[in-house]
Design an enzyme around this catalytic site. Structure first.
Site, PDB file in Angstrom:
ATOM      1  N   GLY A  73     -10.551  34.501  59.293  1.00  0.00           N
ATOM      2  CA  GLY A  73      -9.641  33.704  60.104  1.00  0.00           C
ATOM      3  C   GLY A  73      -9.573  34.233  61.525  1.00  0.00           C
ATOM      4  O   GLY A  73     -10.126  35.290  61.846  1.00  0.00           O
ATOM      5  N   LYS A  74      -8.885  33.519  62.375  1.00  0.00           N
ATOM      6  CA  LYS A  74      -8.802  33.890  63.793  1.00  0.00           C
ATOM      7  C   LYS A  74      -8.260  35.303  63.975  1.00  0.00           C
ATOM      8  O   LYS A  74      -8.825  36.113  64.723  1.00  0.00           O
ATOM      9  CB  LYS A  74      -7.912  32.877  64.524  1.00  0.00           C
ATOM     10  CG  LYS A  74      -7.705  33.169  65.997  1.00  0.00           C
ATOM     11  CD  LYS A  74      -6.849  32.099  66.644  1.00  0.00           C
ATOM     12  CE  LYS A  74      -5.438  32.096  66.086  1.00  0.00           C
ATOM     13  NZ  LYS A  74      -4.564  31.101  66.743  1.00  0.00           N
ATOM     14  N   MET A  75      -7.175  35.626  63.278  1.00  0.00           N
ATOM     15  CA  MET A  75      -6.560  36.930  63.446  1.00  0.00           C
ATOM     16  C   MET A  75      -7.345  38.028  62.733  1.00  0.00           C
ATOM     17  O   MET A  75      -7.433  39.161  63.218  1.00  0.00           O
ATOM     18  CB  MET A  75      -5.120  36.892  62.946  1.00  0.00           C
ATOM     19  CG  MET A  75      -4.211  36.015  63.789  1.00  0.00           C
ATOM     20  SD  MET A  75      -4.185  36.483  65.531  1.00  0.00           S
ATOM     21  CE  MET A  75      -3.523  38.133  65.417  1.00  0.00           C
TER      22      MET A  75
ATOM     23  N   GLY B  56       1.233  39.586  58.541  1.00  0.00           N
ATOM     24  CA  GLY B  56       1.273  38.822  59.777  1.00  0.00           C
ATOM     25  C   GLY B  56       1.201  37.337  59.521  1.00  0.00           C
ATOM     26  O   GLY B  56       1.010  36.541  60.439  1.00  0.00           O
ATOM     27  N   THR B  57       1.341  36.957  58.255  1.00  0.00           N
ATOM     28  CA  THR B  57       1.273  35.548  57.846  1.00  0.00           C
ATOM     29  C   THR B  57       2.608  34.866  58.068  1.00  0.00           C
ATOM     30  O   THR B  57       3.660  35.443  57.770  1.00  0.00           O
ATOM     31  CB  THR B  57       0.907  35.461  56.352  1.00  0.00           C
ATOM     32  OG1 THR B  57      -0.343  36.112  56.142  1.00  0.00           O
ATOM     33  CG2 THR B  57       0.824  34.020  55.892  1.00  0.00           C
TER      34      THR B  57
ATOM     35  N   HIS C   4       0.869  24.897  68.672  1.00  0.00           N
ATOM     36  CA  HIS C   4      -0.297  25.589  68.132  1.00  0.00           C
ATOM     37  C   HIS C   4      -1.458  24.607  67.993  1.00  0.00           C
ATOM     38  O   HIS C   4      -1.287  23.398  68.134  1.00  0.00           O
ATOM     39  CB  HIS C   4       0.024  26.212  66.765  1.00  0.00           C
ATOM     40  CG  HIS C   4       0.909  27.420  66.851  1.00  0.00           C
ATOM     41  ND1 HIS C   4       2.276  27.320  67.007  1.00  0.00           N
ATOM     42  CD2 HIS C   4       0.621  28.751  66.802  1.00  0.00           C
ATOM     43  CE1 HIS C   4       2.788  28.544  67.054  1.00  0.00           C
ATOM     44  NE2 HIS C   4       1.810  29.424  66.934  1.00  0.00           N
TER      45      HIS C   4
ATOM     46  N   LYS D 233      -3.441  24.987  62.311  1.00  0.00           N
ATOM     47  CA  LYS D 233      -2.281  25.704  61.763  1.00  0.00           C
ATOM     48  C   LYS D 233      -1.606  24.838  60.714  1.00  0.00           C
ATOM     49  O   LYS D 233      -1.268  23.681  60.970  1.00  0.00           O
ATOM     50  CB  LYS D 233      -1.294  26.068  62.875  1.00  0.00           C
ATOM     51  CG  LYS D 233      -0.146  26.945  62.380  1.00  0.00           C
ATOM     52  CD  LYS D 233       0.651  27.513  63.531  1.00  0.00           C
ATOM     53  CE  LYS D 233       1.760  28.424  63.042  1.00  0.00           C
ATOM     54  NZ  LYS D 233       1.238  29.600  62.299  1.00  0.00           N
TER      55      LYS D 233
ATOM     56  N   GLY E  12       6.004  30.759  62.208  1.00  0.00           N
ATOM     57  CA  GLY E  12       6.826  31.916  61.864  1.00  0.00           C
ATOM     58  C   GLY E  12       7.594  32.430  63.073  1.00  0.00           C
ATOM     59  O   GLY E  12       8.745  32.869  62.948  1.00  0.00           O
TER      60      GLY E  12
END
Length: 272
Positions: free
Chosen positions: A12-14, A103-104, A159, A163, A169
């Site tokens: 994923g991006k992160m 971080g989700t 976003h 997403k 969040g």
């Protein structure tokens, strides 16, 4: 001592942004990673996937596979999947002596309660970070301060189209900060009976009365406006993320803090 880290959601991006930063930090070691169990990259070298050079560490099929095959159990699992998976991963990690750093987005109050219970039972530590950007954390703190002085506020979060959860969040954490600042007050007292020609156009409403609007458009990364209104004035507090670089400082800081943590900690602001 080097802290061993595994990444959940490596493609994923992160996840892709975090790997090079972890590899480049002399205090950290990337020892494992996984993503979707049916993905074509399962079994590939993590370095080849996200760094362009081999690390000698393979992408696992899932968490159980990662914990079983990782050379040296990770100290911290950096979590970037989706909320239901993140919670289950945290439960498994804590039962195996691994500290989760989540971080989700998409976790709700009941999730935090369960996570806190598991952390206490394991006698370990865990951290949930709605946003790893120092600028975003300051934006939320400034909004909390302003919330003491304004009665009307709306949050607009923006976003990209991939997403899944809405609101973000960060937006939900902002509303929690605003609720704390309200100290029992309700924001946006109704002056007229809304008549929505299109259902939902006035946004979602939290228990403290904060209205939240979610935009999903191509070209966006992560952006948020907290807009306060008063008699004769408007205050806008805005944060924009233009790429993933702004999250890396917070990610590295949080990994190191989680490693020695006891209990559940929420928010990067606790480390600033």
């Amino acid at each position: 001592m080097t802290i061993k880290v595994a990444i959940a959601g490596i493609n994923g991006k992160m996840g892709r942004a975090s790997a090079p930063a972890i590899v480049g930090d002399p205090d950290l070691s990337l020892v494992g990673a996984f993503g979707r169990s049916d993905a074509a990259y399962v079994g590939a070298d993590i370095g080849d996937l996200v760094l362009g050079k081999s690390l000698g560490v393979k992408v696992s099929r899932d968490l159980e596979d990662c914990l079983a095959t990782t050379a040296g159990k990770p100290d911290v699992l950096l979590e970037f999947t989706v909320a239901p998976s993140a919670l289950e991963h945290a439960r498994i990690c804590l039962s195996r002596g691994v500290r989760p750093l989540i971080g989700t987005s998409g976790l709700v109050a009941a999730d935090f309660a369960r996570l806190s219970s598991w952390v206490d039972e394991a006698g370990l530590g865990a951290m949930v970070v709605p946003n790893f950007s120092v600028g975003a954390v300051l934006m939320m703190e400034f909004a909390r301060q302003a919330g003491k002085h304004f009665g009307h506020v709306e949050v607009i979060e923006m976003h990209g189209t991939k997403k899944v959860d809405a609101p973000s969040g960060t937006a939900m954490y902002t509303t929690r900060k605003l609720a704390e600042a309200a100290n029992g007050r309700t924001y946006n007292p109704r002056e007229v009976q809304d008549h929505e020609l299109l259902a939902g156009c006035r946004g979602g409403v939290t228990e403290s009365g904060v209205r939240v609007h979610s935009l999903r458009l191509p070209g966006l990364i992560s952006h948020q406006d907290v807009v306060f209104g008063g008699d004769g004035e408007l205050l806008s507090i805005r944060h924009d993320s233009f790429n993933t670089n702004c999250f890396l400082k917070g990610i590295l800081m949080s990994i190191k803090a989680t490693h020695g943590m006891k209990g559940l900690t929420v928010g990067l602001e606790s480390l600033l």
